[in-house]
Design a protein around this motif. Sequence first.
Motif, PDB file in Angstrom:
ATOM      1  N   ALA A 154       0.522  -1.144  -0.080  1.00 12.24           N
ATOM      2  CA  ALA A 154      -0.108  -0.254  -0.152  1.00 12.24           C
ATOM      3  C   ALA A 154       0.770   1.461   0.474  1.00 12.24           C
ATOM      4  N   MET A 155       1.778   1.057   0.736  1.00  9.27           N
ATOM      5  CA  MET A 155       3.173   2.431   0.723  1.00  9.27           C
ATOM      6  C   MET A 155       3.468   2.817  -0.264  1.00  9.27           C
ATOM      7  N   LEU A 156       3.528   1.283  -0.862  1.00  7.64           N
ATOM      8  CA  LEU A 156       4.645   1.387  -2.503  1.00  7.64           C
ATOM      9  C   LEU A 156       3.835   2.014  -3.578  1.00  7.64           C
ATOM     10  N   LEU A 157       2.368   1.463  -3.691  1.00  2.93           N
ATOM     11  CA  LEU A 157       2.172   2.191  -4.514  1.00  2.93           C
ATOM     12  C   LEU A 157       0.885   4.223  -4.129  1.00  2.93           C
ATOM     13  N   GLY A 158       1.038   4.103  -3.225  1.00  5.10           N
ATOM     14  CA  GLY A 158       0.854   5.394  -2.777  1.00  5.10           C
ATOM     15  C   GLY A 158       1.954   6.028  -3.192  1.00  5.10           C
ATOM     16  N   SER A 159       2.517   5.917  -2.692  1.00  9.29           N
ATOM     17  CA  SER A 159       4.540   6.818  -3.002  1.00  9.29           C
ATOM     18  C   SER A 159       4.493   7.082  -4.802  1.00  9.29           C
ATOM     19  N   LEU A 160       4.010   5.896  -5.158  1.00  8.20           N
ATOM     20  CA  LEU A 160       4.234   5.965  -6.970  1.00  8.20           C
ATOM     21  C   LEU A 160       3.170   6.119  -7.398  1.00  8.20           C
ATOM     22  N   MET A 161       1.763   6.291  -7.036  1.00  8.36           N
ATOM     23  CA  MET A 161       0.506   7.423  -7.555  1.00  8.36           C
ATOM     24  C   MET A 161       0.810   8.742  -7.488  1.00  8.36           C
ATOM     25  N   PHE A 162       1.335   9.104  -6.132  1.00 11.17           N
ATOM     26  CA  PHE A 162       1.880  11.075  -5.897  1.00 11.17           C
ATOM     27  C   PHE A 162       2.817  10.886  -5.789  1.00 11.17           C
ATOM     28  N   GLY A 163       3.701  10.076  -6.240  1.00 11.41           N
ATOM     29  CA  GLY A 163       5.198  10.785  -6.442  1.00 11.41           C
ATOM     30  C   GLY A 163       5.210  10.911  -8.113  1.00 11.41           C
ATOM     31  N   GLN A 164       4.603  10.940  -8.824  1.00  7.73           N
ATOM     32  CA  GLN A 164       4.431  10.991 -10.196  1.00  7.73           C
ATOM     33  C   GLN A 164       3.887  12.915  -9.929  1.00  7.73           C
ATOM     34  N   THR A 165       2.935  12.713  -9.838  1.00  6.35           N
ATOM     35  CA  THR A 165       2.317  14.253  -9.518  1.00  6.35           C
ATOM     36  C   THR A 165       2.967  15.296  -9.071  1.00  6.35           C
ATOM     37  N   ASP A 166       4.165  14.639  -8.052  1.00  2.21           N
ATOM     38  CA  ASP A 166       4.401  16.181  -7.903  1.00  2.21           C
ATOM     39  C   ASP A 166       5.765  16.347  -8.325  1.00  2.21           C
ATOM     40  N   ASN A 167       6.005  15.616  -9.241  1.00  5.21           N
ATOM     41  CA  ASN A 167       7.309  15.882 -10.282  1.00  5.21           C
ATOM     42  C   ASN A 167       6.969  17.259 -11.095  1.00  5.21           C
ATOM     43  N   PRO A 168       7.967  17.604 -11.155  1.00  9.26           N
ATOM     44  CA  PRO A 168       7.451  19.564 -12.182  1.00  9.26           C
ATOM     45  C   PRO A 168       7.631  18.419 -13.927  1.00  9.26           C
ATOM     46  N   GLY A 169       6.843  19.602 -14.888  1.00  5.67           N
ATOM     47  CA  GLY A 169       6.645  18.962 -16.025  1.00  5.67           C
ATOM     48  C   GLY A 169       7.224  19.933 -16.613  1.00  5.67           C
ATOM     49  N   SER A 170       7.265  19.710 -18.890  1.00  3.44           N
ATOM     50  CA  SER A 170       7.771  20.960 -19.429  1.00  3.44           C
ATOM     51  C   SER A 170       6.511  21.300 -20.354  1.00  3.44           C
ATOM     52  N   ILE A 171       5.716  22.876 -20.258  1.00  2.00           N
ATOM     53  CA  ILE A 171       4.959  23.252 -21.069  1.00  2.00           C
ATOM     54  C   ILE A 171       5.684  23.797 -22.744  1.00  2.00           C
ATOM     55  N   THR A 172       5.107  23.101 -23.936  1.00  2.00           N
ATOM     56  CA  THR A 172       5.864  24.052 -24.666  1.00  2.00           C
ATOM     57  C   THR A 172       4.967  24.664 -25.843  1.00  2.00           C
ATOM     58  N   VAL A 173       4.824  26.133 -26.280  1.00  2.00           N
ATOM     59  CA  VAL A 173       3.926  26.834 -25.808  1.00  2.00           C
ATOM     60  C   VAL A 173       4.773  27.074 -27.405  1.00  2.00           C
ATOM     61  N   SER A 174       3.460  27.501 -28.813  1.00  2.00           N
ATOM     62  CA  SER A 174       3.769  27.302 -30.115  1.00  2.00           C
ATOM     63  C   SER A 174       2.436  28.671 -31.162  1.00  2.00           C
ATOM     64  N   VAL A 175       3.421  29.397 -31.583  1.00  2.00           N
ATOM     65  CA  VAL A 175       2.206  29.929 -32.141  1.00  2.00           C
ATOM     66  C   VAL A 175       2.849  30.454 -33.025  1.00  2.00           C
ATOM     67  N   PRO A 176       1.839  30.097 -34.496  1.00  2.00           N
ATOM     68  CA  PRO A 176       1.905  29.651 -36.076  1.00  2.00           C
ATOM     69  C   PRO A 176       1.571  30.608 -37.079  1.00  2.00           C
ATOM     70  N   ASN A 177       0.888  31.791 -36.679  1.00  2.00           N
ATOM     71  CA  ASN A 177      -0.201  32.403 -37.326  1.00  2.00           C
ATOM     72  C   ASN A 177       0.426  33.706 -37.088  1.00  2.00           C
ATOM     73  N   ILE A 178       2.296  34.095 -37.180  1.00  2.00           N
ATOM     74  CA  ILE A 178       2.254  35.237 -37.389  1.00  2.00           C
ATOM     75  C   ILE A 178       2.627  36.122 -37.978  1.00  2.00           C
ATOM     76  N   SER A 179       1.936  37.342 -38.752  1.00  2.00           N
ATOM     77  CA  SER A 179       2.352  38.251 -39.715  1.00  2.00           C
ATOM     78  C   SER A 179       2.706  37.942 -40.039  1.00  2.00           C
ATOM     79  N   SER A 180       4.437  39.134 -39.035  1.00  2.00           N
ATOM     80  CA  SER A 180       5.523  39.866 -39.302  1.00  2.00           C
ATOM     81  C   SER A 180       6.096  39.100 -39.000  1.00  2.00           C
ATOM     82  N   ASP A 181       7.736  38.742 -39.418  1.00  2.00           N
ATOM     83  CA  ASP A 181       8.411  38.462 -38.395  1.00  2.00           C
ATOM     84  C   ASP A 181       9.574  39.111 -37.746  1.00  2.00           C
ATOM     85  N   GLN A 182       9.485  40.638 -38.003  1.00  2.00           N
ATOM     86  CA  GLN A 182       9.884  41.971 -37.071  1.00  2.00           C
ATOM     87  C   GLN A 182       9.626  41.832 -35.785  1.00  2.00           C
ATOM     88  N   GLY A 183      10.405  42.107 -34.719  1.00  2.00           N
ATOM     89  CA  GLY A 183      10.411  41.934 -33.128  1.00  2.00           C
ATOM     90  C   GLY A 183      10.517  40.556 -32.433  1.00  2.00           C
TER      91      GLY A 183
END
Length: 138
Positions: free
Chosen positions: A9-38
């Motif tokens: 029970a302790m092992l399963l609990g630590s696996l379930m909760f341990g995964q949600t505590d790990n920080p992850g990454s978010i990739t954000v993209s913008v595909p429709n920019i009207s000009s290359d300036q700035g």
Amino acid sequence: MKTIAVLVAMLLGSLMFGQTDNPGSITVSVPNISSDQGEILFALYSEDTFLKRKPNFAGKSLVENGQASVKFENVPVGTYAIIVLHDKNSNGKMDFDTAGIPEENYGTSGNSMIYGPPSWGDSKFDFDGSEKSIEIRF
């Protein structure tokens, strides 16, 4: 037998909760920019910082072939919103005309097309700490 059940029970609990505590990454993209300036400014907010304070995470990217992206690393589990601005003159802020209308394109993680400032309710999303990709359109 009781000891084994408690250990499992302790092992399963630590696996379930341990995964949600790990920080992850978010990739954000913008595909429709009207000009290359700035450059494109990216800001990741929690509810307490949304449009009130400095974002929890920030990044910027040059525009290449009408596209830009950034990756936010080590983002904890939570609810967030992203605002993206095409800072055409690279002054680090949104510019407005005399009537108060934005002169530079912006978008939010909700991809809502509204008049006025972005809202938390339309922009928020839940992040589970894994890898996430979000496309925001201007």
